[in-house]
Design a protein around this motif. Structure first.
Motif, PDB file in Angstrom:
ATOM      1  N   ILE A  19     -38.030  36.096  22.742  1.00  0.00           N
ATOM      2  CA  ILE A  19     -38.959  36.825  21.585  1.00  0.00           C
ATOM      3  C   ILE A  19     -38.195  38.129  20.944  1.00  0.00           C
ATOM      4  CG2 ILE A  19     -41.068  38.241  21.417  1.00  0.00           C
ATOM      5  CD1 ILE A  19     -42.276  36.383  23.806  1.00  0.00           C
ATOM      6  N   GLN A  20     -37.403  38.836  21.838  1.00  0.00           N
ATOM      7  CA  GLN A  20     -36.648  40.189  21.187  1.00  0.00           C
ATOM      8  C   GLN A  20     -35.217  39.584  21.453  1.00  0.00           C
ATOM      9  OE1 GLN A  20     -37.515  43.011  20.550  1.00  0.00           O
ATOM     10  NE2 GLN A  20     -39.642  42.730  20.630  1.00  0.00           N
ATOM     11  N   PRO A  21     -34.420  39.998  20.506  1.00  0.00           N
ATOM     12  CA  PRO A  21     -33.092  39.670  20.525  1.00  0.00           C
ATOM     13  C   PRO A  21     -32.525  40.385  21.629  1.00  0.00           C
ATOM     14  CG  PRO A  21     -33.601  41.209  18.678  1.00  0.00           C
ATOM     15  CD  PRO A  21     -34.663  40.897  19.385  1.00  0.00           C
ATOM     16  N   ARG A  22     -31.374  39.825  22.146  1.00  0.00           N
ATOM     17  CA  ARG A  22     -30.734  40.244  23.457  1.00  0.00           C
ATOM     18  C   ARG A  22     -29.898  41.543  22.950  1.00  0.00           C
ATOM     19  NH1 ARG A  22     -27.144  35.553  26.122  1.00  0.00           N
ATOM     20  NH2 ARG A  22     -26.195  35.729  24.078  1.00  0.00           N
ATOM     21  N   THR A  23     -29.817  42.597  23.750  1.00  0.00           N
ATOM     22  CA  THR A  23     -28.985  43.577  23.727  1.00  0.00           C
ATOM     23  C   THR A  23     -27.759  43.385  24.480  1.00  0.00           C
ATOM     24  OG1 THR A  23     -30.831  44.942  23.973  1.00  0.00           O
ATOM     25  CG2 THR A  23     -28.937  46.173  24.265  1.00  0.00           C
ATOM     26  N   LEU A  24     -26.504  43.402  23.415  1.00  0.00           N
ATOM     27  CA  LEU A  24     -25.294  42.967  23.766  1.00  0.00           C
ATOM     28  C   LEU A  24     -24.527  44.396  23.658  1.00  0.00           C
ATOM     29  CD1 LEU A  24     -24.948  39.303  22.173  1.00  0.00           C
ATOM     30  CD2 LEU A  24     -25.432  40.061  24.646  1.00  0.00           C
ATOM     31  N   LEU A  25     -23.653  44.552  24.535  1.00  0.00           N
ATOM     32  CA  LEU A  25     -22.997  45.979  24.500  1.00  0.00           C
ATOM     33  C   LEU A  25     -21.553  45.657  24.911  1.00  0.00           C
ATOM     34  CD1 LEU A  25     -25.584  48.298  26.319  1.00  0.00           C
ATOM     35  CD2 LEU A  25     -25.391  48.097  23.802  1.00  0.00           C
ATOM     36  N   THR A  26     -20.471  46.770  24.189  1.00  0.00           N
ATOM     37  CA  THR A  26     -19.195  46.472  24.759  1.00  0.00           C
ATOM     38  C   THR A  26     -19.337  47.398  26.202  1.00  0.00           C
ATOM     39  OG1 THR A  26     -18.541  48.557  23.609  1.00  0.00           O
ATOM     40  CG2 THR A  26     -18.417  46.554  22.305  1.00  0.00           C
ATOM     41  N   VAL A  27     -18.101  47.253  26.835  1.00  0.00           N
ATOM     42  CA  VAL A  27     -17.892  48.102  28.135  1.00  0.00           C
ATOM     43  C   VAL A  27     -18.196  49.515  27.827  1.00  0.00           C
ATOM     44  CG1 VAL A  27     -16.271  48.550  29.811  1.00  0.00           C
ATOM     45  CG2 VAL A  27     -16.327  46.326  29.039  1.00  0.00           C
ATOM     46  N   ARG A  28     -17.583  49.795  26.682  1.00  0.00           N
ATOM     47  CA  ARG A  28     -17.541  51.307  26.290  1.00  0.00           C
ATOM     48  C   ARG A  28     -18.948  51.778  26.164  1.00  0.00           C
ATOM     49  NH1 ARG A  28     -13.620  53.837  22.323  1.00  0.00           N
ATOM     50  NH2 ARG A  28     -12.646  53.976  24.048  1.00  0.00           N
ATOM     51  N   GLN A  29     -19.669  51.056  25.146  1.00  0.00           N
ATOM     52  CA  GLN A  29     -21.281  51.353  24.910  1.00  0.00           C
ATOM     53  C   GLN A  29     -22.162  51.079  26.329  1.00  0.00           C
ATOM     54  OE1 GLN A  29     -21.801  48.203  22.179  1.00  0.00           O
ATOM     55  NE2 GLN A  29     -21.438  49.444  20.361  1.00  0.00           N
ATOM     56  N   PHE A  30     -21.909  50.079  27.210  1.00  0.00           N
ATOM     57  CA  PHE A  30     -22.476  50.094  28.283  1.00  0.00           C
ATOM     58  C   PHE A  30     -22.429  51.348  29.130  1.00  0.00           C
ATOM     59  CE2 PHE A  30     -23.819  48.562  32.383  1.00  0.00           C
ATOM     60  CZ  PHE A  30     -24.797  47.753  32.239  1.00  0.00           C
ATOM     61  N   SER A  31     -21.002  51.709  29.155  1.00  0.00           N
ATOM     62  CA  SER A  31     -20.959  52.722  30.022  1.00  0.00           C
ATOM     63  C   SER A  31     -21.471  54.066  29.572  1.00  0.00           C
ATOM     64  CB  SER A  31     -19.177  52.895  30.164  1.00  0.00           C
ATOM     65  OG  SER A  31     -19.018  54.202  31.126  1.00  0.00           O
ATOM     66  N   ASP A  32     -21.400  54.286  28.281  1.00  0.00           N
ATOM     67  CA  ASP A  32     -21.978  55.518  27.656  1.00  0.00           C
ATOM     68  C   ASP A  32     -23.547  55.536  27.820  1.00  0.00           C
ATOM     69  OD1 ASP A  32     -19.502  56.381  26.809  1.00  0.00           O
ATOM     70  OD2 ASP A  32     -19.860  55.510  24.768  1.00  0.00           O
ATOM     71  N   LYS A  74     -13.501  39.240  21.937  1.00  0.00           N
ATOM     72  CA  LYS A  74     -14.513  40.439  22.349  1.00  0.00           C
ATOM     73  C   LYS A  74     -15.170  40.013  23.268  1.00  0.00           C
ATOM     74  CE  LYS A  74     -16.050  43.170  19.415  1.00  0.00           C
ATOM     75  NZ  LYS A  74     -15.953  44.574  19.526  1.00  0.00           N
ATOM     76  N   LEU A  75     -15.548  40.935  24.471  1.00  0.00           N
ATOM     77  CA  LEU A  75     -16.446  40.696  25.704  1.00  0.00           C
ATOM     78  C   LEU A  75     -17.585  41.760  25.305  1.00  0.00           C
ATOM     79  CD1 LEU A  75     -15.776  39.528  29.026  1.00  0.00           C
ATOM     80  CD2 LEU A  75     -16.727  41.801  28.874  1.00  0.00           C
TER      81      LEU A  75
END
Length: 99
Positions: A19-32, A74-75
Motif C-alpha cells: 500500500i505504501q512505498p518502502r522507505t529505502l535509506l543509504t547507510v548515512r541516511q539511516f544513521s542520521d 548502491k546499497l
C-alpha cells in the motif's frame, strides 16, 4: 470517494502490492535518522549479513540481507524490514513502552 473505490479495486486485483512505498535509506541516511545506529555499526552488520567461507568452514550470516537492497553498487536499507529483523533477533518480542 471515487479514489477509495479505485484503491480497493487495485488491492483486490493485486493483493501482494504494498500500500505504501518502502522507505529505502543509504547507510548515512539511516544513521542520521536513527542515531542509536552509527554508520560503522550498520556497515559491520551489513558485512556480517551473508554466510561466508573461511579456512575453518562456513560462518553463518546474521540474516540482515532480507533488509538490504542492492542496485548496482548502491546499497539501500529497507527501514521496515531492518526493524523486523531486529525484532526477530529478540525472539520475536516487540517492545512496548508504558506510561
Amino acid at each position: 470517494m471515487e479514489n477509495t473505490t479505485v484503491t480497493q479495486a487495485i488491492q483486490s486485483a493485486y493483493p501482494d502490492l504494498p500500500i505504501q512505498p518502502r522507505t529505502l535509506l543509504t547507510v548515512r541516511q539511516f544513521s542520521d535518522k536513527h542515531a542509536a545506529f552509527t554508520q560503522g555499526a550498520i556497515r559491520n552488520l551489513i558485512f556480517l549479513a551473508e554466510s561466508r567461507k573461511t579456512s575453518r568452514g562456513t560462518i553463518q550470516g546474521n540474516g540482515l540481507n532480507i533488509a538490504l537492497v542492492r542496485i548496482g553498487r548502491k546499497l539501500l536499507i529497507d527501514e521496515a524490514k531492518f526493524f523486523q529483523w531486529i525484532d526477530e533477533q529478540q525472539g520475536g518480542t516487540k517492545w512496548v513502552l508504558s506510561h
